[in-house]
Write a protein that holds these residues in place. Structure first.
Motif, mmCIF file in Angstrom:
data_model
loop_
_atom_site.group_PDB
_atom_site.id
_atom_site.type_symbol
_atom_site.label_atom_id
_atom_site.label_comp_id
_atom_site.label_asym_id
_atom_site.label_seq_id
_atom_site.Cartn_x
_atom_site.Cartn_y
_atom_site.Cartn_z
ATOM 1 N N ARG A 178 -4.012 -6.551 3.565
ATOM 2 C CA ARG A 178 -4.220 -5.417 4.458
ATOM 3 C C ARG A 178 -2.892 -4.739 4.735
ATOM 4 N N GLU A 215 0.860 -2.919 9.956
ATOM 5 C CA GLU A 215 0.630 -1.970 11.026
ATOM 6 C C GLU A 215 1.953 -1.640 11.691
ATOM 7 N N TRP A 275 0.826 -1.216 0.000
ATOM 8 C CA TRP A 275 0.000 0.000 0.000
ATOM 9 C C TRP A 275 0.851 1.252 0.000
ATOM 10 N N ILE A 303 -16.489 -3.460 4.428
ATOM 11 C CA ILE A 303 -15.357 -3.250 5.325
ATOM 12 C C ILE A 303 -15.805 -2.342 6.448
ATOM 13 N N LEU A 311 -7.336 -5.212 -2.333
ATOM 14 C CA LEU A 311 -8.233 -5.023 -1.186
ATOM 15 C C LEU A 311 -9.266 -6.129 -1.123
ATOM 16 N N GLU A 325 -8.867 -1.821 11.432
ATOM 17 C CA GLU A 325 -9.878 -2.851 11.570
ATOM 18 C C GLU A 325 -9.202 -4.056 12.195
ATOM 19 N N SER A 351 -14.603 -11.707 7.723
ATOM 20 C CA SER A 351 -14.282 -11.987 6.328
ATOM 21 C C SER A 351 -15.134 -13.128 5.791
ATOM 22 N N HIS A 403 -10.963 -7.690 11.595
ATOM 23 C CA HIS A 403 -11.736 -7.858 10.369
ATOM 24 C C HIS A 403 -11.447 -9.180 9.698
ATOM 25 N N LYS A 404 -10.172 -9.546 9.644
ATOM 26 C CA LYS A 404 -9.803 -10.693 8.835
ATOM 27 C C LYS A 404 -10.268 -11.991 9.475
#
Lengths: 130, 116
Positions: free
Chosen positions: A99, A102, A37, A125, A94, A110, A118, A113-114
């Motif tokens: 992702r 971090e 990203w 999202i 995405l 999030e 998911s 989230h995964k």
């Protein structure tokens, strides 16, 4: 007339050199950034700024001729399709579940989230807040 | 001036090639391929100016067109596992594709008997 040609030459010099600089910077960033990203940012610098500056400089070097028209066509096409291709790549990444990494001090956008959401609905999202 | 730009774009192409072969994920590689194609377009244009043959710009335009289409085709293939019409893929392939990317609509396609 002479002054104009000198001005044209100098401006095209500046444009081409800055375009080459941006292309190089984008490539270095593509190699050295840690994450997909963040590599997108470097690729977009090289993809729009460098390319547009280089083609502008080359068109100023060519003068008013068919070559400048061709250069303008290529530049406009790249200016449209470069961000489109980058957006398609980012969207595919995405959707596929990639992702961002971090950092240590940052809280995740999030966190669960995964693992949790998911399976239910991957396209929605949750918790993405600036 | 054009020599400097050509050398800079060549170095950028080499760095992009490194990312292309070392990219950890598929999308890094797709991004690197796209960037490499764009650099190639610019390099062909600069080469045309360097050698005094501006006919190279036609090749550069063609390369730009192919580059965009190839990027989108690669992304579509790795998302749907089919390049053409996704609804006409075999059923086992359709199911596996829908399971892989978790698209709920693709699994319900066989009820209507394919899209025609």
């Amino acid at each position: 007339m002479n002054i104009l040609s000198i001005l044209n030459e100098a401006l095209s010099w500046i444009l081409i050199l800055s375009g080459a600089f941006f292309v190089l910077i984008g490539a270095i960033g593509t190699v050295r950034f840690p994450d997909f990203w963040s590599r997108l940012h470097a690729a977009s610098v090289s993809d729009s700024a460098g390319i547009i500056l280089l083609f502008l400089g080359m068109a100023m070097q060519a003068g008013f001729s068919l070559i400048a028209v061709k250069l303008a066509i290529i530049g406009a096409f790249l200016f449209i399709t470069g961000p489109t291709a980058t957006h398609a790549t980012a969207n595919a990444a995405l959707v596929s579940g990639l992702r961002p990494k971090e950092a240590e001090g940052l809280t995740a956008a999030e966190p669960s989230h995964k693992s949790k959401n998911s399976k239910k609905d991957p396209h929605k999202i949750k918790g993405v807040k600036p | 001036m054009f020599e400097i730009a050509a050398i800079a774009v060549l170095i950028a192409m080499l760095l992009t090639l490194y990312r292309l072969f070392a990219g950890p994920t598929l999308y890094d590689r797709v991004l690197a391929v796209n960037l490499f194609g764009t650099h190639t377009v610019v390099f062909i244009g600069i080469l045309g100016f360097l050698t005094g043959r501006p006919d190279f710009l036609d090749i550069a335009l063609l390369y730009a067109l192919i580059n965009f289409v190839s990027t989108v085709a690669i992304l579509k293939f790795f998302r749907y596992r089919a390049i053409g019409d996704v609804g006409r893929a075999p059923i086992w392939r359709r199911k596996s594709a829908s399971r892989r990317i978790r698209l709920p609509k693709l699994g319900k396609r066989p009820k209507t008997g394919g899209s025609k």
